[in-house]
Scaffold this active site. Structure first.
Site, PDB file in Angstrom:
ATOM      1  NE  ARG A   1       3.673   8.711   1.911  1.00 59.50           N
ATOM      2  CZ  ARG A   1       2.430   8.295   1.993  1.00 59.50           C
ATOM      3  NH1 ARG A   1       1.846   8.194   3.173  1.00 59.50           N
ATOM      4  NH2 ARG A   1       1.753   7.975   0.917  1.00 59.50           N
TER       5      ARG A   1
ATOM      6  CE  LYS B   1       1.102   3.987   0.735  1.00 57.30           C
ATOM      7  NZ  LYS B   1      -0.156   3.982   1.472  1.00 57.30           N
TER       8      LYS B   1
END
Length: 170
Positions: free
Chosen positions: A115, A157
């Site tokens: 991420r 996310k």
């Protein structure tokens, strides 16, 4: 400790990784996963500076990309641009598969590193707050090699809002 870096398909990722005591775990498409061994000692023991080594590896990967042209016959297309991201923490590694075996790594640290790369900015290195804190701690023992710039809150996310940092060369 894991990091994910988008690299040129030139094969230089393995060389850059080994120069910093990293082991390239897997590569798919234009992504390269590198493992900084702290307990398993895959390459060499790095108990006191593994985060700094990952930052130095990422800086060198950025430089290698800047020196790799997208098209050697057309300078107008410019150089390869990559994003790099890393996190610190526990991981699990294992050989998976029966017919086509491969070594891979799993865990929250791996997911967060991914991420950090995917929410990053081209030509920049982004790390988690956990990695930044370790880099600060290591810097007191090894001196200045780079500086940290707080990026601020980033929507990540599966994680929500995270405070992230850019690693900049000195």
């Amino acid at each position: 400790f894991a990091g994910k870096t988008r690299v040129a398909p030139s094969g230089s990722a393995q060389n850059v990784a080994h120069r910093h005591g990293k082991e390239r775990v897997t590569a798919m498409c234009f992504c390269c996963w590198c493992l900084c061994p702290t307990v398993s000692n895959l390459v060499e023991s790095q108990p006191d500076d593994h985060a700094s080594r990952m930052a130095a590896f990422s800086l060198d990967a950025m430089e290698a990309a800047r020196q790799t042209m997208v098209d050697d016959t057309d300078d107008a297309k410019g150089a390869v641009q990559i994003r790099a991201g890393f996190d610190c923490g526990p991981i699990v590694g294992s050989v998976v598969g029966t017919t086509y075996k491969k070594y891979t790594i799993f865990g929250n640290t791996v997911n967060t590193a991914s991420r950090m790369e995917s929410t990053g900015v081209p030509c920049r290195i982004q790390c988690s707050k956990r990695a930044a804190e370790l880099l600060e701690k290591e810097r007191r023992g090894i001196g200045e090699r780079f500086n940290l710039e707080e990026r601020g809150a980033v929507q990540v996310k599966g994680r929500g809002e995270m405070t992230t940092f850019f690693v900049n060369p000195l």
